[in-house]
Design an enzyme around this catalytic site. Structure first.
Site, PDB file in Angstrom:
ATOM      1  N   ASP A   1     -23.149   2.419 -36.919  1.00  0.00           N
ATOM      2  CA  ASP A   1     -23.685   3.060 -38.113  1.00  0.00           C
ATOM      3  C   ASP A   1     -24.558   2.084 -38.895  1.00  0.00           C
ATOM      4  O   ASP A   1     -24.102   0.992 -39.271  1.00  0.00           O
ATOM      5  CB  ASP A   1     -22.556   3.555 -39.015  1.00  0.00           C
ATOM      6  CG  ASP A   1     -21.774   4.709 -38.406  1.00  0.00           C
ATOM      7  OD1 ASP A   1     -22.261   5.284 -37.405  1.00  0.00           O
ATOM      8  OD2 ASP A   1     -20.695   5.037 -38.929  1.00  0.00           O
TER       9      ASP A   1
ATOM     10  N   GLY B   1     -15.993   9.891 -32.494  1.00  0.00           N
ATOM     11  CA  GLY B   1     -14.863   9.541 -31.645  1.00  0.00           C
ATOM     12  C   GLY B   1     -14.197   8.263 -32.089  1.00  0.00           C
ATOM     13  O   GLY B   1     -12.973   8.200 -32.255  1.00  0.00           O
TER      14      GLY B   1
ATOM     15  N   GLU C   1     -20.385  15.167 -30.271  1.00  0.00           N
ATOM     16  CA  GLU C   1     -21.419  14.130 -30.158  1.00  0.00           C
ATOM     17  C   GLU C   1     -21.537  13.601 -28.726  1.00  0.00           C
ATOM     18  O   GLU C   1     -22.239  12.626 -28.477  1.00  0.00           O
ATOM     19  CB  GLU C   1     -21.146  12.981 -31.125  1.00  0.00           C
ATOM     20  CG  GLU C   1     -21.422  13.348 -32.570  1.00  0.00           C
ATOM     21  CD  GLU C   1     -21.283  12.174 -33.526  1.00  0.00           C
ATOM     22  OE1 GLU C   1     -21.857  12.251 -34.619  1.00  0.00           O
ATOM     23  OE2 GLU C   1     -20.592  11.188 -33.190  1.00  0.00           O
TER      24      GLU C   1
ATOM     25  N   ASN D   1     -16.336  22.073 -40.764  1.00  0.00           N
ATOM     26  CA  ASN D   1     -16.531  22.089 -42.206  1.00  0.00           C
ATOM     27  C   ASN D   1     -17.292  23.371 -42.562  1.00  0.00           C
ATOM     28  O   ASN D   1     -17.555  24.212 -41.696  1.00  0.00           O
ATOM     29  CB  ASN D   1     -17.238  20.821 -42.693  1.00  0.00           C
ATOM     30  CG  ASN D   1     -18.645  20.655 -42.138  1.00  0.00           C
ATOM     31  OD1 ASN D   1     -19.273  21.618 -41.674  1.00  0.00           O
ATOM     32  ND2 ASN D   1     -19.154  19.441 -42.163  1.00  0.00           N
TER      33      ASN D   1
ATOM     34  N   ALA E   1     -14.336  19.473 -51.925  1.00  0.00           N
ATOM     35  CA  ALA E   1     -13.618  19.598 -53.194  1.00  0.00           C
ATOM     36  C   ALA E   1     -12.859  20.910 -53.328  1.00  0.00           C
ATOM     37  O   ALA E   1     -11.969  21.033 -54.185  1.00  0.00           O
ATOM     38  CB  ALA E   1     -14.595  19.459 -54.362  1.00  0.00           C
TER      39      ALA E   1
ATOM     40  N   GLY F   1     -10.945  22.114 -50.954  1.00  0.00           N
ATOM     41  CA  GLY F   1      -9.762  22.053 -50.111  1.00  0.00           C
ATOM     42  C   GLY F   1     -10.012  22.579 -48.710  1.00  0.00           C
ATOM     43  O   GLY F   1     -11.119  22.491 -48.186  1.00  0.00           O
TER      44      GLY F   1
ATOM     45  N   ASP G   1     -18.052   7.671 -51.202  1.00  0.00           N
ATOM     46  CA  ASP G   1     -18.680   7.710 -49.880  1.00  0.00           C
ATOM     47  C   ASP G   1     -17.948   8.738 -49.026  1.00  0.00           C
ATOM     48  O   ASP G   1     -16.813   8.522 -48.615  1.00  0.00           O
ATOM     49  CB  ASP G   1     -18.609   6.322 -49.233  1.00  0.00           C
ATOM     50  CG  ASP G   1     -19.319   6.259 -47.880  1.00  0.00           C
ATOM     51  OD1 ASP G   1     -19.702   7.318 -47.361  1.00  0.00           O
ATOM     52  OD2 ASP G   1     -19.476   5.146 -47.351  1.00  0.00           O
TER      53      ASP G   1
ATOM     54  N   ALA H   1     -17.249   9.623 -43.769  1.00  0.00           N
ATOM     55  CA  ALA H   1     -16.230   9.726 -42.714  1.00  0.00           C
ATOM     56  C   ALA H   1     -15.047  10.595 -43.124  1.00  0.00           C
ATOM     57  O   ALA H   1     -13.991  10.534 -42.490  1.00  0.00           O
ATOM     58  CB  ALA H   1     -15.744   8.340 -42.318  1.00  0.00           C
ATOM     59  N   ALA H   2     -15.218  11.412 -44.141  1.00  0.00           N
ATOM     60  CA  ALA H   2     -14.099  12.220 -44.623  1.00  0.00           C
ATOM     61  C   ALA H   2     -13.568  13.161 -43.546  1.00  0.00           C
ATOM     62  O   ALA H   2     -12.358  13.296 -43.363  1.00  0.00           O
ATOM     63  CB  ALA H   2     -14.526  13.020 -45.852  1.00  0.00           C
ATOM     64  N   GLY H   3     -14.474  13.827 -42.834  1.00  0.00           N
ATOM     65  CA  GLY H   3     -14.036  14.740 -41.783  1.00  0.00           C
ATOM     66  C   GLY H   3     -13.316  14.030 -40.655  1.00  0.00           C
ATOM     67  O   GLY H   3     -12.329  14.533 -40.113  1.00  0.00           O
ATOM     68  N   ASP H   4     -13.798  12.831 -40.299  1.00  0.00           N
ATOM     69  CA  ASP H   4     -13.142  12.058 -39.243  1.00  0.00           C
ATOM     70  C   ASP H   4     -11.767  11.580 -39.699  1.00  0.00           C
ATOM     71  O   ASP H   4     -10.814  11.567 -38.917  1.00  0.00           O
ATOM     72  CB  ASP H   4     -14.008  10.861 -38.847  1.00  0.00           C
ATOM     73  CG  ASP H   4     -15.322  11.300 -38.227  1.00  0.00           C
ATOM     74  OD1 ASP H   4     -15.368  12.394 -37.638  1.00  0.00           O
ATOM     75  OD2 ASP H   4     -16.306  10.547 -38.340  1.00  0.00           O
TER      76      ASP H   4
ATOM     77  N   SER I   1     -13.155   2.637 -43.805  1.00  0.00           N
ATOM     78  CA  SER I   1     -12.565   3.384 -44.925  1.00  0.00           C
ATOM     79  C   SER I   1     -11.207   3.994 -44.594  1.00  0.00           C
ATOM     80  O   SER I   1     -10.546   4.544 -45.478  1.00  0.00           O
ATOM     81  CB  SER I   1     -13.517   4.513 -45.358  1.00  0.00           C
ATOM     82  OG  SER I   1     -13.561   5.543 -44.385  1.00  0.00           O
TER      83      SER I   1
END
Length: 316
Positions: A12, A40, A138, A183, A222, A224, A245, A248-251, A300
């Site tokens: 990244d 991954g 990906e 998402n 936000a 949920g 930031d 990477a929230a979904g990961d 993170s």
């Protein structure tokens, strides 16, 4: 082995910006960093830091970035025997702009586009030990479909993160998916319908679930999450935090979900109960909430102790 991940490994290239630029706009960034990533790799690190015994299967280039990506996974105590080196392509890269509230990502797949039958052979080595397989989009979709089928037949829980979404899901793969985790944007692409609120997310989740998937969880930031199963649908609220930031929230969520469900024993064909899914989503949401208070992808991801402390505090 508890969790095995078949997916992308990227380096990244991250620019912190005050806001996301408009087309044609040149914007001065705040900082720049190079961070190991790829959906991954991110999900493997998330699961491993949460205490799940984790293996990564994927491909990198024969370059310095590939060496760094693999060595970083090794440092996270992730089994990397299934990470191969391409003689033809460079390692995958992601160009990321991160603002305080959102992000933009351009992914150049590189060696990830070559993940194929040789990686499937490496993947199957773990099937006797693992309980959960994590997949994303990906890498070539054909490889994802084959992996889902093989893992489902072997009795694993198959979690698919359909990112980046590429149109409607092939119906013949849906029966092999235990849990789909799009998402809002991805759910809209997969169903062809807008997903702007909780009601729309539930409608999308139910539409996708009826295609033969055991459970569909739509992540809404936000707002949920919502979850649809054959037994009904329900919503799970978010943990409010000060986000810096979200890249990477979904990961983080998927790694947390995999770690939580890897602790559950179930018989072949036995569906997850509503309580098990709610608890797993709650845990995964906490993992994601912590991750957005930090910068970077793999950097993170929280530890199991940090998540437990977070949940104790939030539940007081």
């Amino acid at each position: 082995m508890d969790v095995v991940v078949l997916g992308s490994l990227n380096m990244d290239l991250v620019a912190q910006v005050p806001y996301l630029p408009q087309p044609g706009e040149t914007l001065l960034g705040k900082s720049f960093s190079t961070i190991p990533g790829g959906k991954g790799g991110n999900q493997a690190v998330a699961a491993a830091r949460l205490g799940a015994r984790t293996a990564m299967v994927g491909r990198v280039g024969n370059d310095s970035m590939g060496e760094l990506l693999r060595s970083h996974l090794d440092s996270e105590n992730i089994d990397t025997q299934g990470v191969t080196v391409s003689p033809r392509s460079s390692s995958g890269t992601a160009l990321i702009s991160v603002s305080p509230s959102n992000n933009q990502i351009v992914v150049v797949p590189g060696a990830n586009s070559e993940v194929s039958d040789s990686e499937l052979d490496a993947l199957m080595v773990y099937f006797e030990q693992a309980r959960v397989l994590l997949l994303q989009f990906e890498i070539p979709l054909e490889t994802v479909e084959k992996a889902a089928a093989l893992a489902s037949v072997a009795g694993l829980t198959v979690i698919v993160d359909p990112a980046p979404a590429q149109g409607p899901l092939p119906l013949d793969v849906c029966e092999y998916i235990s849990i789909l985790t799009p998402n809002q944007t991805e759910a809209a692409i997969l169903t062809g319908e807008p997903v702007d609120d909780v009601k729309g997310a539930i409608t999308a989740a139910e539409t996708l679930q009826r295609q033969g998937i055991e459970a569909v969880i739509v992540k809404m930031g936000a707002m949920g999450c919502v979850c649809a199963t054959a037994a009904g649908s329900f919503a799970v609220p978010v943990f409010p935090v000060d986000s810096i930031d979200t890249v990477a929230a979904g990961d983080a969520f998927n790694g947390g979900l995999a770690a939580a469900l890897s602790e559950i024993s179930r018989k072949p064909g036995e569906p997850f109960s509503k309580d098990i899914l709610k608890n797993a989503i709650d845990y995964a949401s906490a993992v994601a909430a912590i991750s957005v208070t930090r910068t970077g992808g793999q950097t993170s991801m929280p530890t199991a102790a940090e998540v437990e402390d977070f949940l104790k505090f939030k539940r007081v």
